[in-house]
Design an enzyme around this catalytic site. Structure first.
Site, PDB file in Angstrom:
ATOM      1  N   CYS A  43       0.822  -1.126   0.041  1.00 39.85           N
ATOM      2  CA  CYS A  43      -0.024   0.053  -0.043  1.00 39.85           C
ATOM      3  C   CYS A  43       0.996   1.333  -0.052  1.00 39.85           C
ATOM      4  O   CYS A  43       1.811   1.126   0.767  1.00 39.85           O
ATOM      5  CB  CYS A  43      -0.795   0.007   1.313  1.00 39.85           C
ATOM      6  N   HIS A  51      -9.376  -3.810  -1.601  1.00 38.43           N
ATOM      7  CA  HIS A  51      -8.045  -2.992  -1.015  1.00 38.43           C
ATOM      8  C   HIS A  51      -8.367  -1.535  -1.014  1.00 38.43           C
ATOM      9  O   HIS A  51      -8.371  -0.726  -0.046  1.00 38.43           O
ATOM     10  CB  HIS A  51      -6.889  -3.262  -1.412  1.00 38.43           C
ATOM     11  N   GLU A  52      -8.705  -1.055  -2.241  1.00 39.57           N
ATOM     12  CA  GLU A  52      -8.823   0.328  -2.504  1.00 39.57           C
ATOM     13  C   GLU A  52      -9.962   0.783  -1.805  1.00 39.57           C
ATOM     14  O   GLU A  52      -9.932   2.032  -1.291  1.00 39.57           O
ATOM     15  CB  GLU A  52      -8.631   0.765  -3.914  1.00 39.57           C
ATOM     16  N   HIS A  76     -10.054   1.716   1.995  1.00 37.21           N
ATOM     17  CA  HIS A  76      -9.489   2.838   2.547  1.00 37.21           C
ATOM     18  C   HIS A  76     -10.718   3.893   2.580  1.00 37.21           C
ATOM     19  O   HIS A  76     -10.414   4.937   3.609  1.00 37.21           O
ATOM     20  CB  HIS A  76      -8.609   3.434   1.324  1.00 37.21           C
TER      21      HIS A  76
HETATM   22 NI    NI Z   1      -3.832   0.997  -0.276  1.00 35.35          NI
END
Ligand code: NI
Length: 158
Positions: free
Chosen positions: A85, A127-128, A131
């Site tokens: 990341c 994953h994105e 956030h």
């Molecule tokens: Ni990330």
């Protein structure tokens, strides 16, 4: 970390400007994905792409902008894979995630896009989008002993 706010008008010029800024930032890093909160904009937008050869089919996925994305898990079976990341430079860890999802999001024209993603592609999207809810990948890890610096690990190309 706070939960990012929905974007009221996905087709607004300032939203497009933010997307273009994020693309620059991602390419400079370089990375394959970026969420608006990572550039200190608490809005629900992520960008990503899958490089050719990185996913199971090897075809990759073109640069994609997801506004107000919603993920539906289609197969809850978890698969563990390596993640890094831009918010945790130089680190990599093994993260279990569902491997088959559906995504619904707006694009910059305000149109709804819906598609399915599997494997590495599904991992990148999850994953994105994490956030946007203030979640970074170590919070998803079940084996923190696999979290480390890239140069200390073997077998990773992150
Ligand atoms: Ni990330």
């Amino acid at each position: 970390m706070r939960v990012a706010d929905s974007i009221e008008d996905p087709s607004a010029p300032e939203v497009r400007r933010l997307a273009l800024d994020m693309i620059d930032t991602m390419r400079d890093a370089p990375g394959i994905g970026l969420a608006a909160p990572q550039v200190h904009i608490p809005l629900r937008m992520v960008i990503y792409y899958v490089p050719e050869g990185r996913d199971e089919e090897g075809e990759g996925h073109p640069l994609t902008i997801l506004i107000n994305p919603e993920i539906t898990v289609l197969d809850p079976a978890l698969e563990t894979g390596a993640e890094g990341c831009l918010s945790l430079p130089g680190m990599v860890g093994s993260v279990p995630r569902p491997q088959h999802i559906a995504v619904k999001a707006f694009d910059l024209d305000g149109q709804v896009q819906e598609y399915e993603a599997m494997g590495y592609h599904a991992r990148v999207i999850q994953h994105e989008c994490d956030h946007l809810d203030g979640i970074i990948y170590p919070m998803r890890m079940t084996d923190l002993s696999s979290l480390g610096y890239v140069e200390e690990m073997t077998g990773h190309d992150e």
